[in-house]
Motif scaffolding. Structure first.
Motif, short mmCIF file in Angstrom:
data_model
loop_
_atom_site.label_atom_id
_atom_site.label_comp_id
_atom_site.label_asym_id
_atom_site.label_seq_id
_atom_site.Cartn_x
_atom_site.Cartn_y
_atom_site.Cartn_z
N ASN A 169 2.20 1.71 -3.48
CA ASN A 169 1.20 2.05 -4.51
C ASN A 169 0.38 3.30 -4.15
N HIS A 170 0.27 3.57 -2.86
CA HIS A 170 -0.56 4.70 -2.40
C HIS A 170 0.21 5.43 -1.30
N ARG A 222 0.85 -1.22 0.00
CA ARG A 222 0.00 0.00 0.00
C ARG A 222 0.87 1.25 0.00
#
Ligand code: FMN
Length: 199
Positions: free
Chosen positions: A32-33, A29
């Motif tokens: 990716n974010h 996460r």
């Protein structure tokens, strides 16, 4: 940007596979974010009490009729529920214990399935109030149960998450962990691959 609530329920302080999956989830996460934020709650470390008369009293009675114990129980329950309400993404990490979820995770669910807060009763039946959230369930299992009638984790958790309006749920099972090294490696690799796809 999403806020992610992670609920861990392995009783192990070392060597937990579900904890390892949580680490992988958080790393992916973050990659990716990058602007995601996280709240981590480990139910083996910060134990959540079972439902009791004080909590039911706190839920049912008006504030001015609650005892100090009922108010304290209600505040603790409110904190758990507010953490869930504030999350865009929910991660439940669950070992399989005796064919089901750990009792600590069941206790947490008992706090956050709250009439009038996370679901409501309507003339046409109960309605979940947590629509728009995404959930991931990361399980660790000694045997292999996925898709079989012995899997009491996935159907149960789908039911309770759906009940509060969370229908977008990915299950990632690490299975066969106690069936010898070959099964364990395969189970871990398959879970990591599925995790990478799902995030
Ligand atoms: C008390 C207890 C009960 C368990 N019951 C089951 C079970 O019913 N079925 C199963 O496949 N594995 C069972 N296991 C094995 C665990 O699911 C497995 O060790 C898993 O890796 C535990 O998750 P963790 O590594 O995150 O702690 C049990 C383990 C313990 C400690």
């Amino acid at each position: 940007m999403a806020h992610v609530l992670v609920i861990e329920s392995s009783a192990r302080s070392e060597g937990s596979v579900s904890h390892h999956l949580v680490d992988s989830f958080i790393s992916a996460r973050r990659a990716n974010h990058p602007s995601d934020t996280f709240t981590l709650r480990n139910l083996a470390v910060d134990q959540v009490p079972h439902l009791d008369a004080d909590l039911l009293g706190g839920w049912m009675k008006p504030v001015d009729q609650q005892s100090a114990a009922e108010q304290a129980a209600l505040e603790r329950s409110n904190l758990l529920t507010e953490e869930l309400l504030a999350a865009d993404v929910l991660v439940l990490a669950a070992p399989m214990y005796n064919f089901g979820i750990p009792s600590t995770l069941k206790a947490w669910l008992d706090h956050v399935l709250r009439a009038g807060v996370t679901f409501k009763y309507t003339e046409t039946g109960p309605q979940g109030l947590l629509s728009g959230k995404r959930a991931y369930v990361l399980t660790a299992r000694g045997g292999i149960y996925s898709g079989s009638p012995q899997d009491h984790q996935e159907p149960y958790l789908r039911q309770v998450l759906g009940f509060v309006g969370i229908h977008d749920v990915s299950f990632i099972h690490a299975e066969g962990l106690n069936l010898g090294e070959e099964f364990m490696k395969r189970g871990l690799n398959e879970a990591q691959a599925r995790l990478a796809e799902a995030i």
